[in-house]
Design an enzyme around this catalytic site. Structure first.
Site, PDB file in Angstrom:
ATOM      1  N   MET A  67       0.842  -1.192   0.000  1.00 51.87           N
ATOM      2  CA  MET A  67       0.000   0.000   0.000  1.00 51.87           C
ATOM      3  C   MET A  67       0.882   1.250   0.000  1.00 51.87           C
ATOM      4  SD  MET A  67      -3.135  -1.204   2.449  1.00 51.87           S
ATOM      5  CE  MET A  67      -4.058   0.273   2.116  1.00 51.87           C
ATOM      6  N   PRO A  68       1.571   1.503  -1.122  1.00 54.78           N
ATOM      7  CA  PRO A  68       2.383   2.722  -1.187  1.00 54.78           C
ATOM      8  C   PRO A  68       1.480   3.951  -1.098  1.00 54.78           C
ATOM      9  CG  PRO A  68       2.312   1.622  -3.334  1.00 54.78           C
ATOM     10  CD  PRO A  68       1.606   0.735  -2.356  1.00 54.78           C
ATOM     11  N   HIS A  69       1.914   4.916  -0.318  1.00 53.04           N
ATOM     12  CA  HIS A  69       1.111   6.114  -0.111  1.00 53.04           C
ATOM     13  C   HIS A  69       2.016   7.274   0.286  1.00 53.04           C
ATOM     14  CE1 HIS A  69       1.575   4.186   3.801  1.00 53.04           C
ATOM     15  NE2 HIS A  69       1.461   5.402   4.326  1.00 53.04           N
ATOM     16  N   ALA A  70       1.507   8.467   0.085  1.00 55.01           N
ATOM     17  CA  ALA A  70       2.273   9.658   0.448  1.00 55.01           C
ATOM     18  C   ALA A  70       1.344  10.864   0.473  1.00 55.01           C
ATOM     19  CB  ALA A  70       3.397   9.890  -0.564  1.00 55.01           C
TER      20      ALA A  70
END
Length: 162
Positions: A67-70
């Protein structure tokens, strides 16, 4: 603002059988997709933010999900993209399997604590073997969207798949 990114996902935000050779390539592809779908975002800014977040700790989890997030300054609302990879890739996570499911989301610099709590609940429900298996076998974008939305529902069962 929708309660979670899952509430605003459309068919255009679902990529089935994405060809990717590495974590970097996958993040580049997702960044380009998000920038294409959302004019306020630049692919470079999204990619840089995702890479910086990954430096803090790998977003891969159990069951082949990452779950890549930024947070991105140009984001005026939460946005996301879900991708099912055609072949699992190493996501640089220690003690986690290769990743074939990616749920990437970008958030504005500030969101409410209610929104952040809802996203944590969604993340915990997605990190479930039964949910990941359903995401792998879903036949179309609408099936994936319905599953993501069920997992995001506050009153959903803990595994989000009832």
């Amino acid at each position: 603002m929708p309660l979670t990114v899952a509430d605003s996902i459309t068919d255009d935000d679902i990529i089935i059988n994405l060809e990717s050779t590495s974590k970097k390539h996958a993040l580049e592809t997702l960044s380009q997709h998000l920038a294409h779908q959302h004019a306020a975002l630049s692919a470079d800014a999204v990619f840089d933010a995702l890479v910086e977040r990954e430096r803090l700790g790998c977003t891969a989890a159990d069951h082949g999900l990452a779950m890549p997030h930024a947070r991105v300054d140009a984001a005026d609302e939460p946005v996301g993209v879900f991708a099912r990879l055609s072949k699992a890739i190493d996501f640089d996570g220690k003690d986690v399997p290769d990743v074939d499911l990616l749920f990437c989301f970008i958030l504005p610099p500030e969101t409410s604590s209610q929104y952040d709590a809802a996203m944590q609940l969604l993340a915990s429900r997605l990190m479930n073997e039964a949910v990941c298996n359903k995401l792998r076998t879903a036949v179309d974008a609408q099936s994936i969207i319905r599953l993501l939305q069920r997992c995001a529902a506050v009153d959903a069962p803990a595994n989000g798949v009832a």
